[in-house]
Design a protein around this motif. Structure first.
Motif, PDB file in Angstrom:
ATOM      1  N   ASN A 188      12.885   6.335  18.091  1.00 25.91           N
ATOM      2  CA  ASN A 188      12.856   5.785  16.737  1.00 25.91           C
ATOM      3  C   ASN A 188      13.754   4.559  16.709  1.00 25.91           C
ATOM      4  N   ALA A 223      14.468   6.091   3.767  1.00 28.14           N
ATOM      5  CA  ALA A 223      13.286   6.522   2.997  1.00 28.14           C
ATOM      6  C   ALA A 223      13.567   7.772   2.173  1.00 28.14           C
ATOM      7  N   ILE A 254       4.370   4.192  -0.012  1.00 28.33           N
ATOM      8  CA  ILE A 254       4.915   5.392  -0.659  1.00 28.33           C
ATOM      9  C   ILE A 254       5.961   5.984   0.284  1.00 28.33           C
TER      10      ILE A 254
HETATM   11  C1  SDX Z   1      11.608   7.894   9.824  1.00 29.36           C
HETATM   12  O1  SDX Z   1      10.177   6.488  14.316  1.00 29.36           O
HETATM   13  C2  SDX Z   1      10.651   7.624  13.946  1.00 29.36           C
HETATM   14  O2  SDX Z   1      10.537   8.638  14.628  1.00 29.36           O
HETATM   15  C3  SDX Z   1      11.384   7.607  12.617  1.00 29.36           C
HETATM   16  C4  SDX Z   1      11.792   8.975  12.093  1.00 29.36           C
HETATM   17  C5  SDX Z   1      12.897   9.603  12.933  1.00 29.36           C
HETATM   18  O3  SDX Z   1      12.999  10.834  12.971  1.00 29.36           O
HETATM   19  O4  SDX Z   1      13.735   8.814  13.442  1.00 29.36           O
HETATM   20  O5  SDX Z   1      10.659   9.844  12.110  1.00 29.36           O
HETATM   21  C6  SDX Z   1      12.347   8.876  10.665  1.00 29.36           C
HETATM   22  O6  SDX Z   1      11.996   6.762   9.761  1.00 29.36           O
HETATM   23  C7  SDX Z   1      10.333   8.321   9.147  1.00 29.36           C
HETATM   24  C8  SDX Z   1       9.641   7.172   8.388  1.00 29.36           C
HETATM   25  C9  SDX Z   1      10.378   6.956   7.055  1.00 29.36           C
HETATM   26  N1  SDX Z   1       9.838   5.736   6.399  1.00 29.36           N
HETATM   27  C10 SDX Z   1       9.096   5.836   5.272  1.00 29.36           C
HETATM   28  O7  SDX Z   1       8.737   6.904   4.776  1.00 29.36           O
HETATM   29  C11 SDX Z   1       8.741   4.491   4.645  1.00 29.36           C
HETATM   30  C12 SDX Z   1       7.262   4.462   4.283  1.00 29.36           C
HETATM   31  N2  SDX Z   1       6.487   4.425   5.549  1.00 29.36           N
HETATM   32  C13 SDX Z   1       5.968   3.173   5.995  1.00 29.36           C
HETATM   33  O8  SDX Z   1       6.830   2.082   5.745  1.00 29.36           O
HETATM   34  C14 SDX Z   1       5.392   3.240   7.409  1.00 29.36           C
HETATM   35  O9  SDX Z   1       4.541   4.319   7.431  1.00 29.36           O
HETATM   36  C15 SDX Z   1       6.312   3.297   8.608  1.00 29.36           C
HETATM   37  C16 SDX Z   1       7.342   2.240   8.590  1.00 29.36           C
HETATM   38  C17 SDX Z   1       6.980   4.627   8.697  1.00 29.36           C
HETATM   39  C18 SDX Z   1       5.436   3.112   9.846  1.00 29.36           C
HETATM   40  O10 SDX Z   1       4.975   1.831   9.779  1.00 29.36           O
HETATM   41  P1  SDX Z   1       3.926   1.178  10.817  1.00 29.36           P
HETATM   42  O11 SDX Z   1       3.654   2.104  11.958  1.00 29.36           O
HETATM   43  O12 SDX Z   1       4.417  -0.191  11.120  1.00 29.36           O
HETATM   44  O13 SDX Z   1       2.615   1.151   9.973  1.00 29.36           O
HETATM   45  P2  SDX Z   1       2.142  -0.088   9.065  1.00 29.36           P
HETATM   46  O14 SDX Z   1       3.231  -0.466   8.080  1.00 29.36           O
HETATM   47  O15 SDX Z   1       1.594  -1.138   9.962  1.00 29.36           O
HETATM   48  O16 SDX Z   1       0.955   0.560   8.197  1.00 29.36           O
HETATM   49  C19 SDX Z   1      -0.352   0.758   8.764  1.00 29.36           C
HETATM   50  C20 SDX Z   1      -1.265   0.906   7.568  1.00 29.36           C
HETATM   51  C21 SDX Z   1      -1.093  -0.231   6.564  1.00 29.36           C
HETATM   52  O17 SDX Z   1      -2.308  -0.344   5.837  1.00 29.36           O
HETATM   53  P3  SDX Z   1      -3.319  -1.565   6.258  1.00 29.36           P
HETATM   54  O18 SDX Z   1      -2.536  -2.848   6.019  1.00 29.36           O
HETATM   55  O19 SDX Z   1      -3.680  -1.315   7.721  1.00 29.36           O
HETATM   56  O20 SDX Z   1      -4.463  -1.383   5.292  1.00 29.36           O
HETATM   57  O21 SDX Z   1      -0.939   2.112   6.838  1.00 29.36           O
HETATM   58  C22 SDX Z   1      -0.450   1.747   5.548  1.00 29.36           C
HETATM   59  C23 SDX Z   1      -0.059   0.282   5.599  1.00 29.36           C
HETATM   60  O22 SDX Z   1      -0.172  -0.289   4.294  1.00 29.36           O
HETATM   61  N3  SDX Z   1       0.743   2.577   5.293  1.00 29.36           N
HETATM   62  C24 SDX Z   1       1.066   3.056   4.090  1.00 29.36           C
HETATM   63  C25 SDX Z   1       2.249   3.781   4.290  1.00 29.36           C
HETATM   64  N4  SDX Z   1       2.603   3.730   5.582  1.00 29.36           N
HETATM   65  C26 SDX Z   1       1.660   2.972   6.198  1.00 29.36           C
HETATM   66  N5  SDX Z   1       0.480   2.919   2.868  1.00 29.36           N
HETATM   67  C27 SDX Z   1       1.110   3.530   1.836  1.00 29.36           C
HETATM   68  N6  SDX Z   1       2.250   4.271   1.969  1.00 29.36           N
HETATM   69  C28 SDX Z   1       2.837   4.399   3.168  1.00 29.36           C
HETATM   70  N7  SDX Z   1       3.972   5.113   3.277  1.00 29.36           N
END
Ligand code: SDX
Length: 376
Positions: A188, A223, A254
């Motif tokens: 991560n 988050a 979200i």
């Molecule tokens: C942690 O890496 C780890 O292991 C982290 C973790 C750990 O234990 O260390 O698991 C802990 O950080 C968990 C994640 C916590 N973050 C959040 O909850 C924030 C919300 N999530 C997103 O910001 C996102 O899902 C990420 C950052 C977690 C992942 O991002 P990516 O892999 O870069 O994916 P992306 O932003 O390129 O999204 C791909 C698509 C997009 O849509 P399109 O443009 O392709 O149409 O999925 C959509 C995004 O808009 N999308 C979401 C979304 N997450 C991705 N849409 C709405 N809500 C979301 N949360």
């Protein structure tokens, strides 16, 4: 020149024996043990030993390790003075980052990076991080510090120092399980940060400080605070669907959903959901859990097909709230658990180290003339 891989998605940057993650199947193992087994049968202290020694401890080893941790609950006296000088309105994640860095000031040999030295430093940081957090929270509330009780485990002792009274066994175990679930998670962003810094043969305090800075980010550990803000914004369970769909329509993320690796249900969320439901019922917060559950249903219909599911942060928010943690202590709690994984990865990196230094694809112009200042 190869094209840049944005966010290093899918790039394998290290070998590890610590966590195994299957994002499609939703599997997480620590040293090969399924996370569900650890959440059910282990303790945070035993999980730390597992990560730092890449095996489970014997009974005698665990007892000795627990005693070592408890002997180090109290931070250096001069660092406690720093805590008491902190601005009362400082953000706890900025306090954690600052004081984890400050631990290096009171270490007579802060730059030693042989494995025994790293383990000793990691143990002290892991043992006193919860105390630092509890001391700061008492300080900002104008309350006297409650000193650690060496008869208590890490989770129970933290809640005791925070509230001035022992938690119920249920609350202590709930926080212990949260710490287990947050202990490690492959490369991560914050763990990768720790390994990148460690790979220069810098010191563990620099690596842990960098990792803490990374974890504060809302796209990462921050988050869980973002989830609580969202839950507080939504006035009722019935209002959840409209709120979420409006955010999705604006392409807002979200909080607590989605993951770079999991394209299925995060197995940690499975356990946290059960914990959140039980604690919400025990503490009269059923509405909070129902709101979370409704949001999950709306997101399932709207984006599950895109592989977007709850991640570790979604139900940890309700769990931490029901345990009685203030919103801005959620991510610092993540730090307290993840120091275990950060330290394990720093030890692993330095056991077989090569400096991290990726390349960049230069896409700018060449042969540009220098224009003298008087001509610009
Ligand atoms: C942690 O890496 C780890 O292991 C982290 C973790 C750990 O234990 O260390 O698991 C802990 O950080 C968990 C994640 C916590 N973050 C959040 O909850 C924030 C919300 N999530 C997103 O910001 C996102 O899902 C990420 C950052 C977690 C992942 O991002 P990516 O892999 O870069 O994916 P992306 O932003 O390129 O999204 C791909 C698509 C997009 O849509 P399109 O443009 O392709 O149409 O999925 C959509 C995004 O808009 N999308 C979401 C979304 N997450 C991705 N849409 C709405 N809500 C979301 N949360």
């Amino acid at each position: 020149m190869a094209l840049a891989v944005k966010g290093l998605e899918g790039v394998v940057a290290a070998e590890t024996r610590l966590s195994f993650i299957d994002g499609e199947a939703g599997i997480l193992e620590f040293v090969g043990i399924p996370i569900g087994e650890l959440a059910t049968h282990s303790t945070f202290e035993e999980t730390v030993f597992l990560l730092w020694n890449v095996r489970l401890p014997s009974k005698a080893e665990l007892s000795a390790f627990v005693s070592q941790v408890r002997a180090n609950y109290e931070p250096p006296a001069d660092l406690v003075k720093l805590i008491q000088a902190m601005p009362k309105d400082a953000q706890p994640m900025h306090v954690m980052r600052t004081l984890i860095s400050a631990l290096g000031l009171y270490d007579p040999q802060p730059n030693k990076i042989d494995s025994p030295a790293l383990r000793e430093k990691a143990l002290k940081a892991l043992a006193c991080a919860p105390t630092i957090l509890a001391y700061f929270d008492r300080h900002r509330r104008g309350l006297p510090m409650v000193h650690p009780d060496k008869n208590l485990g890490i989770a129970e002792n933290f809640l005791y120092m925070l509230n001035g009274q022992r938690p119920t066994p249920t609350m202590a175990r709930a926080l212990d399980v949260c710490l287990i679930l947050h202990a490690d998670h492959g490369l991560n962003n914050s763990t990768f940060t720790a390994r990148v810094i460690a790979s220069t043969q810098s010191d563990i305090y620099s690596a842990l400080t960098g990792a803490t800075g990374s974890l504060r980010g809302p796209l990462h550990g921050g988050a869980n605070e973002g989830v609580m803000v969202m839950l507080n914004e939504i006035p009722s369970v019935d209002a959840a669907e409209k709120h979420v769909l409006e955010k999705l329509a604006k392409k807002d993320k979200i909080m607590g959903f989605g993951h770079r690796i999991y394209k299925s249900y995060d197995p940690r969320a499975t356990h946290l959901k059960v914990l959140a439901k039980q604690l919400a019922k025990d503490t009269g917060n059923e509405g909070l859990y129902e709101k979370s559950h409704r949001i999950e249903q709306v997101m399932e219909n709207a984006v599950a097909a895109k592989g977007i599911y709850p991640n570790v942060d979604f139900y940890s928010a309700t769990t931490y709230h029901c345990i009685g943690l203030k919103l801005d202590l959620f991510t610092p709690m993540f730090v307290a658990g993840r120091i275990a994984g950060w330290s394990a990865h720093i030890i692993e990196q330095l056991a077989d180290n090569r400096l991290f230094r990726p390349d960049a694809d230069y896409v700018g112009p060449h042969g540009v003339e220098y224009t003298p200042l008087e001509k610009r």
